[in-house]
Design a protein around this motif. Structure first.
Motif, PDB file in Angstrom:
ATOM      1  N   GLN A 176       0.825  -1.207   0.000  1.00  0.00           N
ATOM      2  CA  GLN A 176       0.000   0.000   0.000  1.00  0.00           C
ATOM      3  C   GLN A 176       0.860   1.257   0.000  1.00  0.00           C
ATOM      4  O   GLN A 176       0.643   2.180  -0.799  1.00  0.00           O
ATOM      5  N   TYR A 229       1.346   4.417  -2.756  1.00  0.00           N
ATOM      6  CA  TYR A 229       1.219   5.831  -2.429  1.00  0.00           C
ATOM      7  C   TYR A 229       2.475   6.612  -2.826  1.00  0.00           C
ATOM      8  O   TYR A 229       2.401   7.768  -3.241  1.00  0.00           O
ATOM      9  N   ILE A 254      -3.084   3.129  -9.673  1.00  0.00           N
ATOM     10  CA  ILE A 254      -4.349   3.234  -8.940  1.00  0.00           C
ATOM     11  C   ILE A 254      -4.450   4.628  -8.350  1.00  0.00           C
ATOM     12  O   ILE A 254      -3.477   5.146  -7.789  1.00  0.00           O
ATOM     13  N   ALA A 255      -5.596   5.264  -8.470  1.00  0.00           N
ATOM     14  CA  ALA A 255      -5.789   6.590  -7.887  1.00  0.00           C
ATOM     15  C   ALA A 255      -5.537   6.538  -6.385  1.00  0.00           C
ATOM     16  O   ALA A 255      -5.937   5.579  -5.707  1.00  0.00           O
ATOM     17  N   SER A 256      -4.873   7.568  -5.853  1.00  0.00           N
ATOM     18  CA  SER A 256      -4.481   7.578  -4.437  1.00  0.00           C
ATOM     19  C   SER A 256      -5.667   7.332  -3.509  1.00  0.00           C
ATOM     20  O   SER A 256      -5.564   6.606  -2.521  1.00  0.00           O
ATOM     21  N   ARG A 257      -6.813   7.925  -3.837  1.00  0.00           N
ATOM     22  CA  ARG A 257      -7.980   7.791  -2.948  1.00  0.00           C
ATOM     23  C   ARG A 257      -8.539   6.374  -2.931  1.00  0.00           C
ATOM     24  O   ARG A 257      -9.346   6.022  -2.065  1.00  0.00           O
ATOM     25  N   GLU A 258      -8.119   5.537  -3.905  1.00  0.00           N
ATOM     26  CA  GLU A 258      -8.658   4.184  -4.008  1.00  0.00           C
ATOM     27  C   GLU A 258      -7.693   3.109  -3.519  1.00  0.00           C
ATOM     28  O   GLU A 258      -8.068   1.934  -3.453  1.00  0.00           O
ATOM     29  N   ILE A 259      -6.452   3.480  -3.180  1.00  0.00           N
ATOM     30  CA  ILE A 259      -5.438   2.474  -2.857  1.00  0.00           C
ATOM     31  C   ILE A 259      -5.842   1.629  -1.650  1.00  0.00           C
ATOM     32  O   ILE A 259      -5.779   0.394  -1.684  1.00  0.00           O
ATOM     33  N   MET A 300      -8.784   1.073  -0.363  1.00  0.00           N
ATOM     34  CA  MET A 300      -9.943   0.240  -0.672  1.00  0.00           C
ATOM     35  C   MET A 300      -9.549  -0.948  -1.543  1.00  0.00           C
ATOM     36  O   MET A 300     -10.012  -2.076  -1.332  1.00  0.00           O
ATOM     37  N   ARG A 301      -8.666  -0.707  -2.514  1.00  0.00           N
ATOM     38  CA  ARG A 301      -8.248  -1.789  -3.396  1.00  0.00           C
ATOM     39  C   ARG A 301      -7.438  -2.846  -2.647  1.00  0.00           C
ATOM     40  O   ARG A 301      -7.552  -4.045  -2.919  1.00  0.00           O
ATOM     41  N   ASN A 360      -7.938  -3.743   0.332  1.00  0.00           N
ATOM     42  CA  ASN A 360      -8.943  -4.564   1.024  1.00  0.00           C
ATOM     43  C   ASN A 360      -9.505  -5.651   0.127  1.00  0.00           C
ATOM     44  O   ASN A 360      -9.983  -6.682   0.602  1.00  0.00           O
ATOM     45  N   ASP A 361      -9.468  -5.413  -1.201  1.00  0.00           N
ATOM     46  CA  ASP A 361      -9.979  -6.416  -2.136  1.00  0.00           C
ATOM     47  C   ASP A 361      -9.091  -7.652  -2.188  1.00  0.00           C
ATOM     48  O   ASP A 361      -9.549  -8.744  -2.524  1.00  0.00           O
TER      49      ASP A 361
END
Length: 262
Positions: free
Chosen positions: A216, A220, A227-232, A234-235, A237-238
């Protein structure tokens, strides 16, 4: 296989590797030579992390050299951008440009008062390097990874507060007979505005949590992250379930998914 099961599978796989590593460290302890035991643990953790990094990043022990030519203390592990050249080396220990360093890590087989002081001293040194080089941006992330610790979580929290700690400490085994570890960090407290509160969360999967955190943080840190910073967060967690392993068919048991450090 469901996505949830896949997330458990990744954690279980890495935790099996963690348990094998701890067994290896226990076997090496028969030498009763701290330099052999510590050297073995450091080498194995470097190998585990190196295998998880993408092309363009590398793991090395060594020293950070800043823009004034000053050399830092020695770090057991650094994650560096290999597009920058090394400045020199002594055996496996590299002298690296400060701009190339994404994170550093202190490693120890056991956490006692002397070692905890050394960890926070190294953390504060990294923060000073960042201030002198990058202004207010804490570009270099600090981790500490410990094989076994009986250091109390209350004492740990007090140390984190007094040092304004901004890194992560992972304890693979929190107590001689414990079946869990700890992940320690400072977390934003929504009820107290911008202040940070110390957290020493119990985790069944500390090595898995560490590798997920590094993945993660490396995303960043990248200027060209896919991956967009705001989604890292959340992704991540996938792909991996943090903190717990699946329960063993116990009636009424629930699987936890603790909130990660943002």
């Amino acid at each position: 296989m469901t996505i949830e099961a896949d997330r458990h599978l990744v954690s279980a796989l890495i935790t099996a590797q963690q348990n094998a590593l701890l067994a290896e460290v226990a076997a090496v302890q028969i030498t009763k030579k701290p330099e052999i035991i510590g050297g073995f643990f450091e080498r194995r953790i470097r190998e585990v992390i190196a295998e998880a990094l993408p092309d363009g990043l590398a793991v090395t022990p060594g020293f950070i050299v800043d823009r004034r030519g000053s050399r830092s203390s020695h770090f057991d592990l650094m994650i560096v951008d290999t597009s920058y050249p090394y400045l020199g080396s002594v055996d496996i220990h590299k002298y690296v440009m400060v701009e190339s360093v994404l994170s550093v890590m202190e490693l120890s087989t056991y956490l006692d008062t002397e070692k905890i002081e050394e960890i926070f001293k190294k953390h504060n040194e990294v923060r000073k390097i960042c201030r002198n080089t990058f202004g207010n941006r804490d570009k270099i992330h600090f981790y500490a990874t410990v094989a076994v610790s009986s250091y109390g979580k209350i004492a740990m929290r007090q140390k984190m507060i007094s040092n304004k700690f901004l890194g992560d400490i992972f304890i693979l085994k929190a107590g001689t007979y414990a079946q869990f570890g700890r992940h320690c960090w400072m977390e934003k407290n929504a009820s107290e505005g911008p202040s940070l509160s110390p957290t020493a969360r119990r985790t069944e999967t500390p090595l898995s949590d560490l590798l997920a955190m590094i993945a993660q943080d490396m995303l960043y840190a990248r200027d060209d992250t896919p991956i967009a910073s705001r989604e890292i967060g959340m992704r991540m967690n996938d792909y991996i379930l943090w903190g717990t392993l699946p329960k063993q068919n116990t009636k009424g048991s629930k699987t936890q998914n603790p909130t990660k450090r943002p």
